[in-house]
Enzyme design. Structure first.
Site, PDB file in Angstrom:
ATOM      1  CE  LYS A  22      -1.945   1.748   4.086  1.00  0.00           C
ATOM      2  NZ  LYS A  22      -1.608   2.850   4.369  1.00  0.00           N
ATOM      3  CG  ASN A  23       2.143   2.758   3.640  1.00  0.00           C
ATOM      4  OD1 ASN A  23       1.136   3.095   3.188  1.00  0.00           O
ATOM      5  ND2 ASN A  23       2.302   2.809   4.721  1.00  0.00           N
ATOM      6  CB  CYS A 116      -4.878  11.017  11.238  1.00  0.00           C
ATOM      7  SG  CYS A 116      -4.494   9.275  10.787  1.00  0.00           S
ATOM      8  NE  ARG A 121      -0.347  10.541   9.911  1.00  0.00           N
ATOM      9  CZ  ARG A 121      -0.490   9.243   9.111  1.00  0.00           C
ATOM     10  NH1 ARG A 121      -1.870   8.779   9.046  1.00  0.00           N
ATOM     11  NH2 ARG A 121       0.400   8.851   8.331  1.00  0.00           N
ATOM     12  CG  ASP A 305       2.294   1.651   9.514  1.00  0.00           C
ATOM     13  OD1 ASP A 305       2.052   2.420  10.074  1.00  0.00           O
ATOM     14  OD2 ASP A 305       2.897   1.853   8.443  1.00  0.00           O
ATOM     15  NE  ARG A 397      -7.229   4.228   5.400  1.00  0.00           N
ATOM     16  CZ  ARG A 397      -6.337   4.659   6.128  1.00  0.00           C
ATOM     17  NH1 ARG A 397      -6.622   4.787   7.584  1.00  0.00           N
ATOM     18  NH2 ARG A 397      -5.073   4.934   5.939  1.00  0.00           N
TER      19      ARG A 397
END
Ligand code: EPU
Length: 416
Positions: A22-23, A116, A121, A305, A397
């Site tokens: 994803k990132n 967030c 953030r 994460d 997500r």
């Protein structure tokens, strides 16, 4: 799918393919706007954040087409304008559009990504460092309006190796006049993927993955291509699910060279690993052991994460584990939900103290954010009885289909 139902207690076995990162995908999709051309992005994950980003780049005229897991993006003819309506505010990574749009068009009008659930953030460093390249920002609480007549390369000194700031600066520097040197850059694998993609499109970036990155500005870019690596956080999530259930699984396509902190941790928790041509095989060989002290750090340290997934797995480990969260200010939101399942966790400022209990029990709980939601899935798989997780939209997500993947490994898990 907004709810997930789990009947826990089944050891995970078998093999599962790990989705693309994803990132890595998100900044690369933003970067397609920077380079006018026909781009190929292979192994792109089909997750909600990618769909949001595609919506945003489509709104600027990009033509996007999926072929299986591969994505072609044509950005030769764009019609730049204000970015989205409300949509980009829902996704933090819309901030990458800043560097990409400034690089290609010299201006950007973007809804402020805002706070967030995992912390404040702010975007102050993005603004300060882009300022140094000649970008002028107009004051507004709701939107980011920025303009530059010509981006000018310069030496940048980052006080903290922010992933997003490094990515934005790289994108802004690629078409800038002269050379940019980023000192103290983030070294995450996702930076390497972004640079690999941009170099394939004609950029001249050196040192990606190191703390000093040099970018020589070029006059134009063309179509680029990349095959995205497997998602190291998804692989880590499933590894912890295997540990809590005392299973044995093969994670096909897991990016083992990016999992250097995770692998010794699996061993310390009572597991074994075997790196194969296909990925990594891991299994639990003895009782689950506590990990005395873990801090979350920038790469190559233990990733923030994976902090909540690790915490969930440690809830039933023998002994006391301590985890200190050093990257984000509000990443322990999963704790009250784990406590509802019988976990013994105490928080003191940024540190969690987890005393292993014999067993977690099923409960009705609520996912409040992406990685915390995945952590609840891990807890549910390890718990006795039935777990019902509400508000699971967050999980999609970042995880293509966590129920499908874990079902393939024998879990009794259903999404609705
Ligand atoms: N920060 C500032 N000011 C800024 C920018 C960052 O104070 O202008 C602070 C943040 O508030 C945070 C720290 O710096 O406390 C680190 O933030 P960083 O900029 O490195 O993170 P990011 O680029 O916003 C990416 C990932 C996150 C991941 C972090 C850290 C993407 C799309 N997001 O965020 O991924 O946690 O790096 O590794 O790449 C996730 O996937 O669940 C996720 C949150």
């Amino acid at each position: 799918m907004k709810q997930i139902f789990i009947r826990g207690g089944v050891p995970l076995t078998g093999q599962v393919r790990i989705q693309g990162s994803k990132n890595a995908a998100l900044p690369i999709l933003a970067a397609t706007l920077l380079a006018g051309g026909e781009h190929e992005i292979k192994n792109c994950p089909k997750i909600a954040d990618v769909y949001y980003m595609l919506e945003l780049i489509r709104s600027q005229g990009a033509v996007v087409c999926w072929k299986g897991r591969n994505l072609s993006v044509d950005t030769r003819q764009l019609t730049p304008g204000p970015l989205g309506e409300k949509k980009e505010g829902t996704m933090r990574s819309s901030i990458f559009l800043l560097g990409a749009m400034l690089g290609r068009f010299g201006e950007v009008d973007l809804e402020y990504p805002g706070g967030c659930v995992i912390g404040d953030r702010p975007v102050n460093w993005h603004i300060t460092h882009l300022n140094k390249m000649g970008v002028i920002f107009c004051d507004s609480d709701e939107r980011i309006n920025a303009k530059v007549s010509k981006l000018i390369g310069c030496e940048q000194y980052l006080t903290f190796p922010s992933v997003g700031v490094t990515e934005n600066l790289i994108m802004a520097a690629v078409l800038a006049e002269g050379t940019t040197i980023i000192h103290g850059a983030a070294m995450e694998p996702e930076i390497v993927s972004l640079c690999e993609f941009l170099n394939s499109a004609g950029a001249k970036i050196f040192g990606a993955g190191k703390s000093d990155i040099i970018i020589q500005g070029v006059n134009c870019l063309h179509g680029g291509n990349i095959t995205l690596p497997g998602d190291r956080i998804v692989a880590g999530t499933y590894a912890f699910a295997c540990m809590i259930t005392s299973g044995g699984i093969l994670l096909e396509g897991a990016p083992t060279s990016y999992m250097t902190r995770l692998i010794p941790m699996i061993h310390a928790m009572g597991g074994n690993t075997l790196i194969t041509e296909d990925g990594i095989y891991l299994y639990r060989r003895e009782e689950l052991c506590a990990i005395p002290y873990t801090i979350t750090e920038v790469y190559p340290g233990f990733p923030t994460d994976l902090q909540s997934p690790l915490m969930a797995a440690l809830c039933t480990a023998n002994g006391e584990s301590v985890i200190e969260e050093r990257i984000f200010g509000n990443r322990f939101r999963v704790v009250p939900e784990l406590i509802k399942m019988g976990a013994d966790i105490h928080i003191k400022e940024h540190t969690a103290y987890i005393r292993g209990v014999e067993k977690l029990h099923g409960a009705t709980i609520c996912a409040e954010e992406l990685r915390g939601g995945a952590a609840l899935v891990i807890a549910g798989l390890g718990a006795g009885g039935e777990t019902y997780i509400e508000n699971c939209g967050h999980i999609y997500r970042g995880y293509e289909n966590i129920c499908r993947d874990l079902s393939e490994l024998g879990a009794r898990i259903y999404g609705e």
